[in-house]
Design an enzyme around this catalytic site. Structure first.
Site, PDB file in Angstrom:
ATOM      1  N   CYS A  63     -70.432 -39.516  -0.371  1.00  0.00           N
ATOM      2  CA  CYS A  63     -71.588 -40.267  -0.871  1.00  0.00           C
ATOM      3  C   CYS A  63     -72.789 -40.138   0.061  1.00  0.00           C
ATOM      4  O   CYS A  63     -72.639 -39.986   1.273  1.00  0.00           O
ATOM      5  CB  CYS A  63     -71.237 -41.744  -0.975  1.00  0.00           C
ATOM      6  SG  CYS A  63     -69.755 -42.057  -1.924  1.00  0.00           S
ATOM      7  N   ARG A  67     -73.933 -32.764   0.086  1.00  0.00           N
ATOM      8  CA  ARG A  67     -72.740 -33.484   0.540  1.00  0.00           C
ATOM      9  C   ARG A  67     -71.670 -33.550  -0.553  1.00  0.00           C
ATOM     10  O   ARG A  67     -70.523 -33.865  -0.260  1.00  0.00           O
ATOM     11  CB  ARG A  67     -73.114 -34.909   0.965  1.00  0.00           C
ATOM     12  CG  ARG A  67     -74.067 -34.948   2.142  1.00  0.00           C
ATOM     13  CD  ARG A  67     -74.676 -36.328   2.285  1.00  0.00           C
ATOM     14  NE  ARG A  67     -73.714 -37.299   2.744  1.00  0.00           N
ATOM     15  CZ  ARG A  67     -73.472 -37.583   4.014  1.00  0.00           C
ATOM     16  NH1 ARG A  67     -74.133 -36.940   4.953  1.00  0.00           N
ATOM     17  NH2 ARG A  67     -72.600 -38.493   4.358  1.00  0.00           N
ATOM     18  N   TRP A  84     -69.510 -39.929  -4.588  1.00  0.00           N
ATOM     19  CA  TRP A  84     -68.346 -39.042  -4.671  1.00  0.00           C
ATOM     20  C   TRP A  84     -67.166 -39.981  -4.898  1.00  0.00           C
ATOM     21  O   TRP A  84     -66.799 -40.755  -4.008  1.00  0.00           O
ATOM     22  CB  TRP A  84     -68.209 -38.262  -3.366  1.00  0.00           C
ATOM     23  CG  TRP A  84     -67.160 -37.200  -3.394  1.00  0.00           C
ATOM     24  CD1 TRP A  84     -67.278 -35.946  -3.916  1.00  0.00           C
ATOM     25  CD2 TRP A  84     -65.838 -37.286  -2.849  1.00  0.00           C
ATOM     26  NE1 TRP A  84     -66.101 -35.254  -3.734  1.00  0.00           N
ATOM     27  CE2 TRP A  84     -65.207 -36.045  -3.086  1.00  0.00           C
ATOM     28  CE3 TRP A  84     -65.110 -38.290  -2.195  1.00  0.00           C
ATOM     29  CZ2 TRP A  84     -63.902 -35.787  -2.687  1.00  0.00           C
ATOM     30  CZ3 TRP A  84     -63.810 -38.029  -1.796  1.00  0.00           C
ATOM     31  CH2 TRP A  84     -63.225 -36.775  -2.046  1.00  0.00           C
ATOM     32  N   ASN A  91     -71.031 -45.938   1.248  1.00  0.00           N
ATOM     33  CA  ASN A  91     -70.300 -44.684   1.471  1.00  0.00           C
ATOM     34  C   ASN A  91     -69.056 -45.035   2.268  1.00  0.00           C
ATOM     35  O   ASN A  91     -69.149 -45.747   3.272  1.00  0.00           O
ATOM     36  CB  ASN A  91     -71.189 -43.710   2.266  1.00  0.00           C
ATOM     37  CG  ASN A  91     -70.455 -42.449   2.676  1.00  0.00           C
ATOM     38  OD1 ASN A  91     -69.405 -42.129   2.138  1.00  0.00           O
ATOM     39  ND2 ASN A  91     -71.017 -41.730   3.636  1.00  0.00           N
ATOM     40  N   GLY A  92     -67.886 -44.540   1.829  1.00  0.00           N
ATOM     41  CA  GLY A  92     -66.655 -44.825   2.577  1.00  0.00           C
ATOM     42  C   GLY A  92     -65.657 -45.564   1.700  1.00  0.00           C
ATOM     43  O   GLY A  92     -65.744 -45.528   0.467  1.00  0.00           O
ATOM     44  N   GLU A 113     -58.595 -18.364   5.388  1.00  0.00           N
ATOM     45  CA  GLU A 113     -59.977 -18.716   5.058  1.00  0.00           C
ATOM     46  C   GLU A 113     -60.430 -18.032   3.757  1.00  0.00           C
ATOM     47  O   GLU A 113     -61.103 -18.634   2.924  1.00  0.00           O
ATOM     48  CB  GLU A 113     -60.887 -18.325   6.237  1.00  0.00           C
ATOM     49  CG  GLU A 113     -62.383 -18.332   5.968  1.00  0.00           C
ATOM     50  CD  GLU A 113     -62.960 -19.694   5.605  1.00  0.00           C
ATOM     51  OE1 GLU A 113     -62.222 -20.693   5.625  1.00  0.00           O
ATOM     52  OE2 GLU A 113     -64.155 -19.745   5.267  1.00  0.00           O
ATOM     53  N   LYS A 146     -61.737 -19.979   0.511  1.00  0.00           N
ATOM     54  CA  LYS A 146     -63.074 -19.720  -0.036  1.00  0.00           C
ATOM     55  C   LYS A 146     -62.982 -19.417  -1.523  1.00  0.00           C
ATOM     56  O   LYS A 146     -63.733 -19.948  -2.316  1.00  0.00           O
ATOM     57  CB  LYS A 146     -63.672 -18.544   0.729  1.00  0.00           C
ATOM     58  CG  LYS A 146     -65.121 -18.562   0.960  1.00  0.00           C
ATOM     59  CD  LYS A 146     -65.606 -19.314   2.173  1.00  0.00           C
ATOM     60  CE  LYS A 146     -65.199 -20.755   2.219  1.00  0.00           C
ATOM     61  NZ  LYS A 146     -65.441 -21.384   3.489  1.00  0.00           N
ATOM     62  N   GLU A 174     -61.906 -22.607  -3.575  1.00  0.00           N
ATOM     63  CA  GLU A 174     -62.817 -23.748  -3.663  1.00  0.00           C
ATOM     64  C   GLU A 174     -64.024 -23.478  -4.550  1.00  0.00           C
ATOM     65  O   GLU A 174     -64.525 -24.392  -5.183  1.00  0.00           O
ATOM     66  CB  GLU A 174     -63.221 -24.313  -2.298  1.00  0.00           C
ATOM     67  CG  GLU A 174     -64.082 -23.476  -1.429  1.00  0.00           C
ATOM     68  CD  GLU A 174     -64.408 -24.159  -0.092  1.00  0.00           C
ATOM     69  OE1 GLU A 174     -64.375 -25.388   0.007  1.00  0.00           O
ATOM     70  OE2 GLU A 174     -64.705 -23.418   0.864  1.00  0.00           O
ATOM     71  N   HIS A 204     -40.602 -13.213   3.320  1.00  0.00           N
ATOM     72  CA  HIS A 204     -39.822 -14.450   3.431  1.00  0.00           C
ATOM     73  C   HIS A 204     -40.074 -15.396   2.261  1.00  0.00           C
ATOM     74  O   HIS A 204     -39.790 -16.584   2.352  1.00  0.00           O
ATOM     75  CB  HIS A 204     -40.139 -15.140   4.764  1.00  0.00           C
ATOM     76  CG  HIS A 204     -39.763 -14.300   5.942  1.00  0.00           C
ATOM     77  ND1 HIS A 204     -38.455 -14.051   6.299  1.00  0.00           N
ATOM     78  CD2 HIS A 204     -40.523 -13.592   6.811  1.00  0.00           C
ATOM     79  CE1 HIS A 204     -38.420 -13.254   7.351  1.00  0.00           C
ATOM     80  NE2 HIS A 204     -39.670 -12.958   7.685  1.00  0.00           N
ATOM     81  N   LYS A 227     -69.369 -31.922   0.940  1.00  0.00           N
ATOM     82  CA  LYS A 227     -69.727 -31.146   2.121  1.00  0.00           C
ATOM     83  C   LYS A 227     -69.216 -31.819   3.392  1.00  0.00           C
ATOM     84  O   LYS A 227     -68.731 -31.175   4.298  1.00  0.00           O
ATOM     85  CB  LYS A 227     -71.246 -30.980   2.179  1.00  0.00           C
ATOM     86  CG  LYS A 227     -71.747 -30.147   3.352  1.00  0.00           C
ATOM     87  CD  LYS A 227     -71.329 -28.700   3.196  1.00  0.00           C
ATOM     88  CE  LYS A 227     -71.708 -27.835   4.374  1.00  0.00           C
ATOM     89  NZ  LYS A 227     -70.938 -26.580   4.397  1.00  0.00           N
TER      90      LYS A 227
HETATM   91  O1  M6R Z   1     -67.808 -30.558   8.586  1.00  0.00           O
HETATM   92  P1  M6R Z   1     -66.457 -29.984   8.956  1.00  0.00           P
HETATM   93  O2  M6R Z   1     -66.558 -28.617   9.538  1.00  0.00           O
HETATM   94  O3  M6R Z   1     -65.655 -30.905   9.828  1.00  0.00           O
HETATM   95  O4  M6R Z   1     -65.707 -29.854   7.571  1.00  0.00           O
HETATM   96  C1  M6R Z   1     -64.369 -29.455   7.533  1.00  0.00           C
HETATM   97  C2  M6R Z   1     -63.960 -29.062   6.139  1.00  0.00           C
HETATM   98  O5  M6R Z   1     -64.127 -30.135   5.256  1.00  0.00           O
HETATM   99  C3  M6R Z   1     -64.760 -27.871   5.613  1.00  0.00           C
HETATM  100  O6  M6R Z   1     -64.661 -26.758   6.449  1.00  0.00           O
HETATM  101  C4  M6R Z   1     -64.267 -27.468   4.212  1.00  0.00           C
HETATM  102  O7  M6R Z   1     -62.974 -26.954   4.276  1.00  0.00           O
HETATM  103  C5  M6R Z   1     -65.234 -26.491   3.555  1.00  0.00           C
HETATM  104  N1  M6R Z   1     -65.440 -26.851   2.186  1.00  0.00           N
HETATM  105  C6  M6R Z   1     -64.755 -25.092   3.566  1.00  0.00           C
HETATM  106  O8  M6R Z   1     -65.598 -24.200   2.929  1.00  0.00           O
END
Ligand code: M6R
Length: 607
Positions: free
Chosen positions: A2, A27, A74, A98-99, A479, A483, A486, A502, A602
């Site tokens: 949020c 965010r 959010w 927020n939270g 990673e 990517k 997501e 395995h 974010k």
């Molecule tokens: O702000 P941060 O680097 O602590 O965030 C960590 C993860 O939430 C962030 O890297 C997330 O996995 C991204 N969406 C990846 O693209």
């Protein structure tokens, strides 16, 4: 997560609030709303989905007033509907939050017994009724908030506006970040400096337990015990940042292309290119006095930390334990006081990483953080900050922050090697030279864009994909899979190539694309054996390698991507770029919301 904004100003605030919310879009959110006060009338507008919906609603049904609050939500408690969108109101106030209020169920049943009627499933509405109850008992707004806050358990940043009080905003923070912005006869609240950038660059960050009383001409901040406190007033760099994609379609695309430049800024902070040495003055930690690193992070930042583990262990002979922060914070790992607790985070606000940091602090460890947002809570609570200079990253899918984290960790590993005497002066010069070449290789990697786009067309047709790698290419495989899933919503998994046999090999058939990340390094031959296992079962191989790798592998691939030959230490940084472009273009072909993928935020400020 949020986003919060609040303005007590001189102009009509509704458009300003929406503008500030747009700057918080990155965010992640699924509904939005604003409320204003005007001549005794407290009114609000809320809309599901993107801010354009709220914007359109405000065009049809404008809101007047020079004081207001705005919110992007959010969803945590209750679906992302208009009814659950913030601000939440009672006849006496409007609140945004927020939270998570952890004891909301308990509070709700208590308030319902007292006759307060709830309209939503949100935890936030309990705050609205709790403070209203205090007002109904005859307390002033300031007293009502003062007495209500201790009843709230959980992580929250809140802002409240009161009917009949057109020169008053009250805010509180316990967890998610909240900044107070100072203007001339105007005051602001915002989740971060970026939100407030068009209005002011003069900010104070509330600390946990703080609450603040804002009028147009004053700000009073109190700590948890109710004592008036002074918080440092800082100049923010956020004003330099304009939320613009330039000539790119998406922020993610823009951020991918910024990498040569921002990585070179980051490296320049740690390396003296002209002397060919590391800059020990940039690293306020004596790695010679450390016997272990206890690292934790989340998501992409965790994968950066995993790659960092290889570098610290190989170059500096310094053992690294690394965990995802959501596990680390609860697993009560034995920690030695001679360890450095190291956290990696773009935002510096991720709830799990922050909780792990605080846990380590309680255990008496020295805290170091690799962070991108210098004003973040993690940066402020660390003993040493290792900044990444990626600039604001808006796309939810991390790209440039990741490679800048890697550039920082590689530089730190070389620094640690020098301090611990595990590398010679010649090694130092060679490694610094190799790192200094990253921007040039990154520029070359970006030239693969058209090929990556063409491969993505094929990838956008599949339902599943596997990513394989060995050594530092293994975390990069993780990673790559993250990517892809997501932003394109294609199911993808990353594996250490040696793990294939395995279990995951059972998934291989002629429908399964397997992206193999294999620079011609010391692991190459082993990875080729694993590729053979994939080929033998009809899997479609997309090989990302260099000219030596392409020449050495005789296997039939669906696509082969050839990067320049380069020093081993920089391969995970450079190979990240085609991996990012592959995910990006696949998502573009799928027609998804690349910059704000569904369900994602974010900055993840809840557990
Ligand atoms: O702000 P941060 O680097 O602590 O965030 C960590 C993860 O939430 C962030 O890297 C997330 O996995 C991204 N969406 C990846 O693209």
């Amino acid at each position: 997560m949020c986003g919060i904004v609040g303005i007590i100003g001189r102009e009509q605030v509704a458009p300003l609030l929406v503008d500030a919310l747009k700057r918080l879009e990155y965010r992640g959110y699924d509904s939005a709303g604003v409320a204003t006060l005007n001549k005794g009338v407290l009114d609000r507008r809320r809309a599901e989905g993107k801010l354009v919906n709220l914007d359109n609603l405000l065009k049809e049904q404008p809101l007047s007033g020079t004081i207001g609050i705005g919110h992007t939500r959010w969803a945590t408690h209750g679906a992302p509907t208009v009814r659950n969108a913030h601000p939440h109101t009672t006849p006496r106030l409007a609140v945004i939050h927020n939270g998570i209020i952890e004891n909301f169920a308990e509070l709700r049943s208590m308030l319902e017994k007292d006759g307060y009627v709830f309209e939503t499933e949100t935890d936030t509405e309990t705050v609205a009724h709790l403070v209203t109850r205090a007002l109904d008992r005859g307390l002033s707004p300031v007293e009502a908030v003062r007495q209500s806050l201790p009843e709230l358990r959980g992580a929250f940043a809140i802002a409240i506006m009161f009917k009949g009080e057109e020169d008053l905003l009250i805010a509180a923070r316990n967890g998610p970040p909240l900044a107070v912005g100072y203007g001339d006869g105007e005051m602001y609240l915002g989740s971060d400096a970026i939100a407030l950038a068009p209005f002011t660059d003069t900010l104070s960050y509330l600390e946990d337990g703080d609450w603040a009383v804002l009028t147009r001409n004053s700000v009073a901040i109190y700590d948890e015990s109710g004592m008036a406190v002074k918080r440092r007033i800082e100049k923010s760099a956020g004003t330099a940042f304009l939320v613009s994609k330039g000539n790119r379609r998406h922020f993610m695309e823009k951020e991918i292309h910024e990498q040569p430049e921002v990585i070179s800024h980051t490296l320049a902070n740690y390396l003296d290119f002209s002397k060919g040495t590391i800059r020990t003055d940039a690293v306020p930690v004596d790695f010679a006095k450390i016997d272990r690193i206890a690292a934790s992070a989340c998501g992409t930042a965790y994968y950066a930390g995993l790659i960092g583990k290889y570098w610290f262990e190989q170059i500096a002979r310094l053992p690294v334990d690394i965990d995802v922060a959501s596990e680390f914070r609860y697993r009560e790992m034995p920690l030695s006081k001679d360890s450095l607790a190291l956290f990696v985070s773009q935002s510096g606000e991720t709830a799990d990483t922050l909780a792990s940091l605080r846990y380590c602090k309680q255990q008496g460890l020295k805290i170091g953080s690799v962070v991108n947002v210098k004003e973040s809570t993690m940066a402020r609570e660390s003993d040493s900050i290792f900044p990444t200079l990626a600039g604001p990253e808006v796309g939810v899918a991390s790209t440039k922050a990741f490679t800048c984290q890697l550039a920082t960790l590689a530089s730190l590993a070389v620094t640690a090697g020098k301090m611990r005497g595990t590398i010679s002066a010649d090694d130092e010069r060679r490694l610094v030279h190799e790192l200094s070449e990253i921007p040039r290789y990154a520029t070359q990697a970006l030239k693969l864009e058209q090929q990556m786009e063409a491969i993505s067309r094929d990838l956008s047709q599949v339902k599943h994909a596997l990513y394989l790698g060995r050594g530092t290419s293994f975390p990069l495989a993780l990673e790559g899979a993250l990517k892809l899933k997501e932003i394109s919503y294609i199911h993808a998994e990353g594996y250490a190539a040696g793990e294939l046999k395995h279990g995951p090999i059972a998934l291989i058939d002629e429908h399964m694309p397997v992206i193999v990340i294999a620079p011609y390094d010391r692991w190459f031959e082993k990875t080729v054996s694993n590729m053979q296992e994939v080929a033998a079962r009809g899997g479609k191989i997309i090989l990302i390698t260099d000219s030596r790798g392409a020449a050495a592998s005789t296997l039939k691939t669906m696509h082969t991507v050839i990067l320049p030959d380069m020093p081993e230490i920089i391969t995970p940084i450079i190979y990240a770029l085609p991996i990012q472009m592959l995910a990006y273009y696949t998502a573009v072909f799928m027609g998804t919301d690349v910059d704000q993928p569904r369900n994602l935020a974010k900055s993840v400020t809840v557990e």
